[in-house]
Design an enzyme around this catalytic site. Structure first.
Site, PDB file in Angstrom:
ATOM      1  N   CYS A   6       8.328 -38.796 -25.431  1.00 56.34           N
ATOM      2  CA  CYS A   6       7.930 -39.965 -24.630  1.00 56.34           C
ATOM      3  C   CYS A   6       6.419 -40.117 -24.498  1.00 56.34           C
ATOM      4  CB  CYS A   6       8.521 -39.887 -23.228  1.00 56.34           C
ATOM      5  SG  CYS A   6      10.216 -39.310 -23.148  1.00 56.34           S
ATOM      6  N   ASP A 241      10.213 -45.794 -27.548  1.00 53.40           N
ATOM      7  CA  ASP A 241       9.173 -44.764 -27.696  1.00 53.40           C
ATOM      8  C   ASP A 241       9.588 -43.626 -28.623  1.00 53.40           C
ATOM      9  OD1 ASP A 241      11.056 -43.821 -25.912  1.00 53.40           O
ATOM     10  OD2 ASP A 241       9.637 -43.292 -24.341  1.00 53.40           O
ATOM     11  N   ASN A 242      10.859 -43.367 -28.742  1.00 51.96           N
ATOM     12  CA  ASN A 242      11.315 -42.317 -29.666  1.00 51.96           C
ATOM     13  C   ASN A 242      12.803 -42.478 -29.931  1.00 51.96           C
ATOM     14  OD1 ASN A 242      10.750 -40.660 -26.757  1.00 51.96           O
ATOM     15  ND2 ASN A 242      12.840 -40.553 -27.525  1.00 51.96           N
TER      16      ASN A 242
END
Length: 466
Positions: A6, A241-242
């Site tokens: 994150c 974000d991921n």
């Protein structure tokens, strides 16, 4: 994303930089996540700060900023980063109820009443209010950062029964042993226990449930923009974000790994000049978002120190666009000094251990990769900073689920070139991050710069360099 975690990933979005240039390495203050150093060195030069100060934009933020935002040692919720006209930021990490927001620097506490406290809906309402009352004489930028679908995956009450028959994907890399991979992947118990599989399926289902409220938020925003007559003149970017794994290589749930399921995220864009129903296959990273938005605003990107590239030519469908064929993925592993009390047999240095002592991270889960996509190759080359300088290489054309590590069988010349390219990217900054990759016609390679008579000399990278 250049880092599947994150805080480093969010820092890359804000700065347009690789982690080795913004120096956020994990989700802790010690890892530079929303630290005083971050606030001093990086925050004044994020793309929202430039939008506001140099381009005359009114800017709005709502949601999760950086994991340690609001920490007492970093100024608490009274700290409002430069660049934001309206600031509604979540204190610390992801929550859905019982949280504190920084409302332009003032703490506002929320409880557990769905109708007034469920965070995704609160963010939607704040966003709609901004669109209702903002100035019509200045352009605007909004960044709405929902914690969903991060854990604890708390869905809205009306969605708790949704997707009852959904389970995590059973791809060919699901619940198999990660042979020929880094020891952290190999230590996962295979096959997983029934309880682990039930847990990851439940997590997958809840993540989908939480996203239904994000769908509601987006629908309300689009309708509001349409009602205001602004939809056709507004760009909308939707991304994350991921990535996240659920059972691949018998790892129950988490991110942090180098594989596609952790580094690949959705990116959908609509707006002026963007043709509908188009898919672009170019290699895009989250470091490109800042340069793209600044480019849309008319800012001279040569005045920034950003590592990314503007996507605007791709979005508009420009012909003969020169684009990258590779990018860097880098991660610095986390681990406790002592042994995990639930898994003492694994020794010190591991963390995020699940039942059955399957650990998701460790100090030497520190790696850097070149991810290459060109007309001739779809390849990933990775080196670990551990005692054996472990190498993983995947041909994603033949092996899209990255099951077979071909480091010991791939052509030695390709290995040498990828190793050299990795060295270059790990030390790149700004324009040097955009030089031609190994499979670009303009690539130049002089093996005398890096090799001795003893074969490949890999570059060990350290915590200090990250």
């Amino acid at each position: 994303v250049p880092s599947a975690l994150c805080c480093p990933s969010r820092a890359s979005i804000l700065t347009g930089k690789y982690p080795h240039n913004h120096h956020v390495v994990n989700n802790t203050l010690e890892g530079n996540c929303s630290s005083k150093l971050w606030q001093k060195i990086q925050e004044p030069y994020t793309f929202p700060a430039l939008l506001k100060s140099m381009c005359g934009y009114q800017t709005f933020f709502a949601g999760k900023y950086l994991n340690e935002y609001g920490a007492e040692d970093a100024g608490g919720v009274g700290h409002v980063p430069p660049g934001w006209s309206f600031w509604y930021a979540l204190e610390k990490n992801s929550k859905y109820y019982n949280y504190t927001l920084s409302v332009n620097g003032k703490a506002r506490r929320h409880g557990e009443n769905y109708s007034v406290d469920y965070l995704t809906d609160v963010l939607a309402n704040m966003s709609l209010d901004f669109l209702e009352y903002k100035s019509n004489f200045e352009p605007f930028f909004m960044m709405i950062s929902t914690p969903a679908p991060h854990s604890p995956w708390t869905p809205a009450p009306q969605y708790t029964k949704s997707f009852q028959n959904v389970s995590a994907p059973r791809n060919s890399n699901f619940n198999i042993h990660g042979k020929n991979k880094h020891w952290l992947i190999r230590q996962a118990k295979t096959p997983m226990t029934n309880s682990s599989i039930q847990f990851l399926d439940d997590a997958y289902r809840k993540r989908w449930q939480t996203l239904l409220s994000v769908d509601d938020l987006i629908e309300k925003l689009v309708k509001k923009l349409e009602l205001n007559g602004e939809l056709d003149n507004t760009y909308i970017f939707y991304t994350s974000d991921n990535g996240f794994h659920t059972g691949q290589f018998s790892l129950p749930i988490d991110k942090r790994q180098l594989y596609e399921f952790d580094i690949k995220v959705p990116l959908l864009v609509r707006g002026p000049g963007v043709k509908p129903n188009q898919t672009n296959k170019m290699l895009v990273a989250n470091i490109d978002l800042g340069p793209t938005i600044l480019d849309i605003a008319g800012y001279d990107l040569n005045k920034t120190q950003m590592d990314g590239m503007s996507l605007l030519p791709l979005l508009r469908g420009d012909k003969n666009v020169t684009w990258r064929s590779d990018f860097l993925v880098e991660y610095q592993g986390e681990g406790y000094n002592g042994s995990d009390p639930t898994c003492p047999g694994l020794g010190p240095g591991v963390t995020h251990c699940f039942p059955d002592c399957v650990c998701e991270d460790s100090y030497n889960n520190t790696y850097a990769c070149v991810r290459t996509l060109s007309t001739s190759w779809d390849l990933q080359y990775c080196e670990f900073d551990d005692r054996e300088v472990f190498v993983e290489v995947y041909n994603l054309t033949a092996d899209p689920h990255q099951i077979n590590n071909i480091a010991k069988t791939i052509d030695q010349e390709i290995l040498e070139k990828m190793n050299y390219r990795l060295m270059m990217l790990q030390s790149c900054s700004g324009a040097t991050c955009r030089t031609p990759g190994v499979f670009d016609p303009g690539y130049r390679f002089d093996p005398r710069l890096m090799f001795s008579n003893h074969g490949v000399r890999t570059r060990r990278f350290s915590a200090q360099s990250l």
